[in-house]
Write an enzyme that holds these catalytic residues in place. Structure first.
Site, PDB file in Angstrom:
ATOM      1  CB  SER A 129      -0.659  -0.187   1.342  1.00 62.14           C
ATOM      2  OG  SER A 129      -1.128   0.968   1.182  1.00 62.14           O
ATOM      3  CE1 TYR A 153      -3.128  -2.489   5.366  1.00 59.50           C
ATOM      4  CE2 TYR A 153      -2.511  -0.075   5.371  1.00 59.50           C
ATOM      5  CZ  TYR A 153      -3.488  -1.460   4.638  1.00 59.50           C
ATOM      6  OH  TYR A 153      -3.153  -1.563   4.246  1.00 59.50           O
ATOM      7  CE  LYS A 157      -1.244  -4.757   3.121  1.00 61.09           C
ATOM      8  NZ  LYS A 157      -1.687  -6.220   2.229  1.00 61.09           N
TER       9      LYS A 157
HETATM   10  N1  UFG Z   1     -11.846  11.536   4.445  1.00 63.63           N
HETATM   11  C1  UFG Z   1     -13.042  12.452   5.015  1.00 63.63           C
HETATM   12  N2  UFG Z   1     -13.814  12.331   5.091  1.00 63.63           N
HETATM   13  C2  UFG Z   1     -14.017  11.013   5.070  1.00 63.63           C
HETATM   14  C3  UFG Z   1     -13.019  10.039   5.311  1.00 63.63           C
HETATM   15  C4  UFG Z   1     -11.893  10.891   4.218  1.00 63.63           C
HETATM   16  O1  UFG Z   1     -12.889  13.905   4.400  1.00 63.63           O
HETATM   17  O2  UFG Z   1     -15.283  10.945   6.077  1.00 63.63           O
HETATM   18  C5  UFG Z   1     -10.268  12.379   3.575  1.00 63.63           C
HETATM   19  C6  UFG Z   1      -9.438  11.987   4.543  1.00 63.63           C
HETATM   20  O3  UFG Z   1      -9.139  12.981   5.509  1.00 63.63           O
HETATM   21  C7  UFG Z   1      -7.745  12.544   2.905  1.00 63.63           C
HETATM   22  C8  UFG Z   1      -9.104  11.555   1.857  1.00 63.63           C
HETATM   23  O4  UFG Z   1     -10.407  11.270   2.257  1.00 63.63           O
HETATM   24  O5  UFG Z   1      -7.856  13.670   3.059  1.00 63.63           O
HETATM   25  C9  UFG Z   1      -8.737  10.060   1.941  1.00 63.63           C
HETATM   26  O6  UFG Z   1      -9.504   9.288   2.824  1.00 63.63           O
HETATM   27  P1  UFG Z   1      -9.600   7.733   2.785  1.00 63.63           P
HETATM   28  O7  UFG Z   1      -9.758   6.949   3.999  1.00 63.63           O
HETATM   29  O8  UFG Z   1     -10.875   7.395   1.675  1.00 63.63           O
HETATM   30  O9  UFG Z   1      -7.989   6.839   2.225  1.00 63.63           O
HETATM   31  P2  UFG Z   1      -6.245   7.464   2.864  1.00 63.63           P
HETATM   32  O10 UFG Z   1      -5.059   7.521   2.348  1.00 63.63           O
HETATM   33  O11 UFG Z   1      -6.458   8.190   4.666  1.00 63.63           O
HETATM   34  O12 UFG Z   1      -5.957   5.988   3.303  1.00 63.63           O
HETATM   35  C10 UFG Z   1      -6.238   4.825   2.237  1.00 63.63           C
HETATM   36  C11 UFG Z   1      -6.553   3.618   3.056  1.00 63.63           C
HETATM   37  C12 UFG Z   1      -5.709   3.073   3.941  1.00 63.63           C
HETATM   38  C13 UFG Z   1      -4.244   3.148   3.425  1.00 63.63           C
HETATM   39  C14 UFG Z   1      -3.192   4.606   3.015  1.00 63.63           C
HETATM   40  C15 UFG Z   1      -2.866   4.949   2.006  1.00 63.63           C
HETATM   41  O13 UFG Z   1      -7.686   3.370   3.886  1.00 63.63           O
HETATM   42  O14 UFG Z   1      -5.752   1.709   4.206  1.00 63.63           O
HETATM   43  O15 UFG Z   1      -4.561   4.980   1.524  1.00 63.63           O
HETATM   44  O16 UFG Z   1      -1.765   5.635   1.249  1.00 63.63           O
HETATM   45  F1  UFG Z   1      -2.901   2.806   4.168  1.00 63.63           F
END
Ligand code: UFG
Length: 355
Positions: A129, A153, A157
């Protein structure tokens, strides 16, 4: 003769889409997934999507920590390669229960690798990831960036990537491709397979989907003071079918070259903000998504997106779909399956496969 591929976590989000593409690519596929996953229903749909090639699919409920069961499987089937997508993936859950993550993701993977060695199967595609880049100092992220794990997590990885590099150093007969997924979204264009919703989604798109379905009142936007184009977080969203095709490209490379152990980013190479994604989803579903602007989510990076040059050059693979198609297909799946594969009482699978 067609090659036989084992897909761990093949009933999961990324796994199931990968299995469809493998079957269409004329591979024989054996899927294993954990006993409480919706294995049968998912794989029936997968087989249907593969049409006449659906007959080349077999599946078993099996936990990777059950080594005797794995041994038995490898004793009766000879696999040409393994695609290992199985694993727990919820960051917050990993912080609360790290042992669960180390037990499942680390021990499960070690068992798998040991059984592969004892049966002479030394070709592996491993699902990693972009989380291993931590908080990148610059973008786009290239595969040689320094690695850093911000939670248990992510550490699982990173550990497993290191294990892959070590086993290759100890035995050059191994061929291993590590795929670093960015943010997979969307669903199969048919709308019959997609991400199975669980309690409260951790990720942005499943959350927006539940707001659009009327199951939640609003989306909380975590952070509107970043130094990005519209002050919200930026990520690299990739259509899950593009991601699935990335696995086929990786397999081809394993079979056709002396790859050794290599890492590739699978992303679109484009950064999309939270507000841009919301706007694309609103267009796809024809509804307004109410927003609640809030503070930053602890641990979040500001801006993460991939350099895809290496995958384009060496795997001959490139993402084809854009944000519009991702939202269109996500909504198509969601409106046909508002509770995923089960009734509201049975929507459990936060903890299935990687993805
Ligand atoms: N976000 C919101 N509101 C929400 C959920 C997310 O504003 O309810 C924002 C987050 O702050 C971030 C973006 O949307 O800016 C993406 O968030 P995600 O949780 O969808 O994805 P992340 O990039 O934070 O995390 C994902 C996976 C992880 C992994 C990571 C690797 O969930 O498991 O990508 O880059 F580790």
């Amino acid at each position: 003769m067609s090659r036989s591929i084992l897909v761990t976590g093949g009933a999961g989000y990324v796994g199931s889409h990968t299995v469809v593409q493998l079957l269409l690519g004329r591979f024989k596929v054996v899927v294993i997934d954990i006993p409480n996953s919706p294995l049968e229903i998912v794989l029936k749909r997968v087989a249907k999507l593969a049409g006449e090639f659906g007959k080349n699919l077999a599946f078993y409920q099996m936990d990777l920590r059950d080594k005797p069961a794995l041994e038995k499987l490898f004793a009766c089937t000879s696999f040409d390669a393994v695609i290992h997508t199985a694993g727990l993936k919820a960051v917050r859950e990993s912080v609360k229960n790290p042992l669960l993550y180390y037990n499942n993701n680390v021990i499960g993977t070690i068992n798998l690798l040991e059984v592969m060695v004892s049966h002479g199967c030394k070709k592996l595609v491993f699902s990693s990831s972009a989380t291993v880049y931590g908080w990148p100092k610059e973008v786009p992220c290239t595969e040689d960036f320094p690695l850093c794990a911000a939670n248990p997590y992510a550490r699982t990885k990173l550990f497993m990537e290191e294990v892959c590099r070590d086993i290759y150093s100890s035995d050059s007969e191994w061929k291993i491709i590590i795929l670093r997924y960015f943010n997979p979204v969307g669903a199969h264009p048919s709308g019959s397979i997609g991400e199975n919703p669980s309690g409260t989604p951790n990720n942005l798109v499943p959350f927006i989907q539940q707001v659009a379905l009327g199951r939640r009142p609003e989306l909380t936007v975590f952070g509107s003071d970043y130094s990005t184009k519209d002050r919200t977080g930026v990520r690299d969203y990739i259509h899950v079918v593009d991601l699935a095709n990335g696995h086929l490209a990786a397999l081809r490379k394993l079979f056709d070259s002396n790859i050794g152990c290599e890492v590739y980013n699978l992303g679109s190479g484009k950064g999309t903000s939270v507000l841009e994604l919301v706007s694309a989803f609103e267009k796809a579903c024809g509804k307004k998504i109410p927003l609640l602007m809030a503070g930053r989510r602890p641990g979040d990076a500001e801006i993460v997106y991939a350099s895809t040059d290496k995958a384009e050059r060496e795997l001959n693979w490139k993402a084809e779909y854009g944000i519009e198609e991702m939202c269109r297909d996500q909504w198509n799946w969601a409106s046909k399956n508002p509770f995923g594969y089960g009734s509201p009482d049975h929507s459990t699978s936060q903890k299935t496969s990687s993805s």
